[in-house]
Design a protein around this motif. Sequence first.
Motif, PDB file in Angstrom:
ATOM      1  N   ALA A   1     -10.906  -3.926  18.802  1.00 49.21           N
ATOM      2  CA  ALA A   1      -9.969  -4.753  18.662  1.00 49.21           C
ATOM      3  C   ALA A   1      -9.735  -4.823  17.451  1.00 49.21           C
ATOM      4  O   ALA A   1      -8.635  -4.639  16.627  1.00 49.21           O
ATOM      5  CB  ALA A   1      -9.994  -5.794  18.995  1.00 49.21           C
ATOM      6  N   LEU A   2     -10.805  -5.085  16.068  1.00 49.93           N
ATOM      7  CA  LEU A   2     -10.734  -4.915  14.830  1.00 49.93           C
ATOM      8  C   LEU A   2      -9.737  -3.706  14.527  1.00 49.93           C
ATOM      9  O   LEU A   2      -9.526  -3.788  13.307  1.00 49.93           O
ATOM     10  CB  LEU A   2     -11.858  -5.195  14.536  1.00 49.93           C
ATOM     11  N   TYR A   3     -10.463  -2.434  15.020  1.00 54.56           N
ATOM     12  CA  TYR A   3      -9.727  -1.275  14.576  1.00 54.56           C
ATOM     13  C   TYR A   3      -8.097  -1.369  15.066  1.00 54.56           C
ATOM     14  O   TYR A   3      -7.347  -1.430  13.646  1.00 54.56           O
ATOM     15  CB  TYR A   3     -10.549   0.060  15.075  1.00 54.56           C
ATOM     16  N   LEU A   4      -8.124  -1.811  15.860  1.00 57.69           N
ATOM     17  CA  LEU A   4      -6.089  -1.812  15.627  1.00 57.69           C
ATOM     18  C   LEU A   4      -5.746  -2.689  15.420  1.00 57.69           C
ATOM     19  O   LEU A   4      -4.223  -2.323  14.585  1.00 57.69           O
ATOM     20  CB  LEU A   4      -6.128  -2.380  17.799  1.00 57.69           C
ATOM     21  N   TYR A   5      -6.780  -3.771  15.458  1.00 53.11           N
ATOM     22  CA  TYR A   5      -5.973  -4.915  14.378  1.00 53.11           C
ATOM     23  C   TYR A   5      -5.172  -4.349  12.987  1.00 53.11           C
ATOM     24  O   TYR A   5      -4.158  -4.454  12.309  1.00 53.11           O
ATOM     25  CB  TYR A   5      -7.061  -5.833  14.397  1.00 53.11           C
ATOM     26  N   ASP A   6      -6.473  -3.406  12.752  1.00 48.15           N
ATOM     27  CA  ASP A   6      -6.243  -2.972  10.995  1.00 48.15           C
ATOM     28  C   ASP A   6      -5.090  -1.633  10.880  1.00 48.15           C
ATOM     29  O   ASP A   6      -4.498  -1.812   9.258  1.00 48.15           O
ATOM     30  CB  ASP A   6      -7.703  -2.521  10.544  1.00 48.15           C
ATOM     31  N   LEU A   7      -4.887  -0.923  12.314  1.00 45.20           N
ATOM     32  CA  LEU A   7      -3.981  -0.250  12.525  1.00 45.20           C
ATOM     33  C   LEU A   7      -2.555  -1.039  12.384  1.00 45.20           C
ATOM     34  O   LEU A   7      -1.119  -0.539  11.173  1.00 45.20           O
ATOM     35  CB  LEU A   7      -4.093   0.534  13.374  1.00 45.20           C
ATOM     36  N   ALA A   8      -2.903  -1.450  12.804  1.00 44.80           N
ATOM     37  CA  ALA A   8      -0.965  -2.461  12.968  1.00 44.80           C
ATOM     38  C   ALA A   8      -1.023  -2.844  11.495  1.00 44.80           C
ATOM     39  O   ALA A   8       0.486  -2.832  11.035  1.00 44.80           O
ATOM     40  CB  ALA A   8      -1.829  -3.491  14.063  1.00 44.80           C
ATOM     41  N   ILE A   9      -1.892  -3.556  10.888  1.00 45.73           N
ATOM     42  CA  ILE A   9      -1.524  -4.873  10.016  1.00 45.73           C
ATOM     43  C   ILE A   9      -1.502  -3.683   8.788  1.00 45.73           C
ATOM     44  O   ILE A   9      -0.362  -4.163   8.350  1.00 45.73           O
ATOM     45  CB  ILE A   9      -2.927  -4.838   9.005  1.00 45.73           C
ATOM     46  N   SER A  10      -1.969  -2.887   8.381  1.00 43.60           N
ATOM     47  CA  SER A  10      -2.206  -1.342   8.059  1.00 43.60           C
ATOM     48  C   SER A  10       0.234  -0.643   8.368  1.00 43.60           C
ATOM     49  O   SER A  10       0.598  -0.321   6.854  1.00 43.60           O
ATOM     50  CB  SER A  10      -2.857   0.040   8.013  1.00 43.60           C
ATOM     51  N   TYR A  11      -0.159  -0.825   9.245  1.00 45.17           N
ATOM     52  CA  TYR A  11       2.038   0.050   9.451  1.00 45.17           C
ATOM     53  C   TYR A  11       2.941  -1.153   9.243  1.00 45.17           C
ATOM     54  O   TYR A  11       3.910  -0.589   8.188  1.00 45.17           O
ATOM     55  CB  TYR A  11       1.805   0.511  10.853  1.00 45.17           C
ATOM     56  N   ILE A  12       2.562  -2.107   9.304  1.00 40.70           N
ATOM     57  CA  ILE A  12       3.411  -3.415   9.342  1.00 40.70           C
ATOM     58  C   ILE A  12       3.490  -3.499   7.626  1.00 40.70           C
ATOM     59  O   ILE A  12       4.751  -3.587   7.179  1.00 40.70           O
ATOM     60  CB  ILE A  12       2.851  -5.109   9.539  1.00 40.70           C
ATOM     61  N   PHE A  13       2.382  -3.207   6.807  1.00 39.31           N
ATOM     62  CA  PHE A  13       1.987  -3.273   5.183  1.00 39.31           C
ATOM     63  C   PHE A  13       3.030  -1.657   4.781  1.00 39.31           C
ATOM     64  O   PHE A  13       3.921  -1.621   3.877  1.00 39.31           O
ATOM     65  CB  PHE A  13       0.881  -2.986   4.610  1.00 39.31           C
ATOM     66  N   TYR A  14       3.344  -0.921   5.385  1.00 39.42           N
ATOM     67  CA  TYR A  14       3.697   0.355   5.283  1.00 39.42           C
ATOM     68  C   TYR A  14       4.793  -0.023   5.037  1.00 39.42           C
ATOM     69  O   TYR A  14       5.749   0.860   4.473  1.00 39.42           O
ATOM     70  CB  TYR A  14       3.060   1.190   5.871  1.00 39.42           C
ATOM     71  N   TRP A  15       5.827  -0.456   6.519  1.00 37.37           N
ATOM     72  CA  TRP A  15       6.721  -0.478   6.714  1.00 37.37           C
ATOM     73  C   TRP A  15       7.445  -1.464   5.756  1.00 37.37           C
ATOM     74  O   TRP A  15       8.633  -1.591   5.115  1.00 37.37           O
ATOM     75  CB  TRP A  15       7.207  -1.203   8.018  1.00 37.37           C
ATOM     76  N   PHE A  16       6.553  -2.417   5.436  1.00 36.05           N
ATOM     77  CA  PHE A  16       7.397  -3.239   4.110  1.00 36.05           C
ATOM     78  C   PHE A  16       7.520  -2.386   2.746  1.00 36.05           C
ATOM     79  O   PHE A  16       8.221  -3.334   2.301  1.00 36.05           O
ATOM     80  CB  PHE A  16       6.251  -4.545   4.047  1.00 36.05           C
ATOM     81  N   CYS A  17       6.590  -1.535   2.741  1.00 39.76           N
ATOM     82  CA  CYS A  17       6.115  -1.097   1.433  1.00 39.76           C
ATOM     83  C   CYS A  17       7.922  -0.584   1.647  1.00 39.76           C
ATOM     84  O   CYS A  17       8.752  -0.339   0.435  1.00 39.76           O
ATOM     85  CB  CYS A  17       5.376  -0.999   1.127  1.00 39.76           C
ATOM     86  N   ALA A  18       7.745   0.727   2.749  1.00 40.76           N
ATOM     87  CA  ALA A  18       9.214   1.174   2.572  1.00 40.76           C
ATOM     88  C   ALA A  18      10.218   0.686   2.974  1.00 40.76           C
ATOM     89  O   ALA A  18      11.647   1.691   2.237  1.00 40.76           O
ATOM     90  CB  ALA A  18       9.026   2.240   3.485  1.00 40.76           C
ATOM     91  N   LYS A  19      10.582  -1.103   2.819  1.00 39.58           N
ATOM     92  CA  LYS A  19      11.785  -1.293   2.947  1.00 39.58           C
ATOM     93  C   LYS A  19      12.397  -1.498   1.853  1.00 39.58           C
ATOM     94  O   LYS A  19      13.087  -2.551   1.583  1.00 39.58           O
ATOM     95  CB  LYS A  19      11.904  -1.923   3.922  1.00 39.58           C
ATOM     96  N   ASN A  20      10.493  -2.950   1.055  1.00 41.09           N
ATOM     97  CA  ASN A  20      10.849  -2.862  -0.403  1.00 41.09           C
ATOM     98  C   ASN A  20      11.315  -2.057  -1.892  1.00 41.09           C
ATOM     99  O   ASN A  20      11.106  -3.088  -2.772  1.00 41.09           O
ATOM    100  CB  ASN A  20      10.779  -4.088   0.114  1.00 41.09           C
ATOM    101  N   ILE A  21      10.229  -1.670  -2.124  1.00 45.70           N
ATOM    102  CA  ILE A  21       9.828  -0.749  -2.907  1.00 45.70           C
ATOM    103  C   ILE A  21      10.653   0.597  -2.397  1.00 45.70           C
ATOM    104  O   ILE A  21      10.476   1.090  -2.341  1.00 45.70           O
ATOM    105  CB  ILE A  21       8.027  -0.690  -3.149  1.00 45.70           C
ATOM    106  N   TYR A  22      10.891   1.183  -3.639  1.00 47.68           N
ATOM    107  CA  TYR A  22      11.754   2.526  -4.321  1.00 47.68           C
ATOM    108  C   TYR A  22      11.222   3.489  -5.481  1.00 47.68           C
ATOM    109  O   TYR A  22      10.829   2.735  -5.998  1.00 47.68           O
ATOM    110  CB  TYR A  22      13.453   2.421  -3.871  1.00 47.68           C
TER     111      TYR A  22
END
Length: 237
Positions: free
Chosen positions: A172-193
């Motif tokens: 579960a810790l791995y899956l949580y870390d994976l989900a958080i990493s993707y959310i952070f990527y999505w956030f950066c991709a939407k707000n950083i150019y």
Amino acid sequence: MNKKLKIYSTLFVVVLIVFGVASIFHYDSYTWTERDDDKLELVENSEGFVTCDTLENGVVKRTTHSTNYRTFSYDVFVQPKLTPGRKELISTSLGQTYKIDMQKVRLTVPASQTSWKLFPIIFVVTSIIVITIVLIWILYMVYRLIRSIRKGNIFVAQVAKYLETTGILLSALYLYDLAISYIFYWFCAKNIYLADYFIVFRNESNNMYIITGLALMIISQIILMGKELKEEQELTV
């Protein structure tokens, strides 16, 4: 072989295959539009990252020291935009020439330039709290497991339960870390150019979490099978 052992063994094999394939192949999906103001260049540090100290003789000394300012930093994976005529970073020294391929960079921006200041703070604090709670619980389960083994209770249902719970938490810790990493990527991709570069997703989660977790879950079922065999032998005697 019981049902859980079959499921855990299958998941273990699938995870190993996925990690093996992912280490060889990468697939990125993105779209981009070139802007008129896109540029990547070497320039002098901006005032937001430079301090000025006045010496006794009146001379103003400029020193790069961004830690005196509130800034946000992001570690992101990048990939160059392959546009016609694009210039590459090339290093030539002592007769050797290398093409520099940036894959992961740290971006630092003054806090005054961000309109989403609270998100990174909430993101980091939430992740630290969740991961700390899970790790503490795992350590508690390991302590209970060691104490049970020291008492000579190995092939018992309680030991199997400790191992299975620890394995589930690690997975579960791995899956949580994976989900958080993707959310952070999505956030950066939407707000950083970034000029000339895409922001891409790369899984940096610790693979040993889920591999170790599934291995413990498999061992827990093997212990249960050993317990059943032991009980059968005792009944036979």
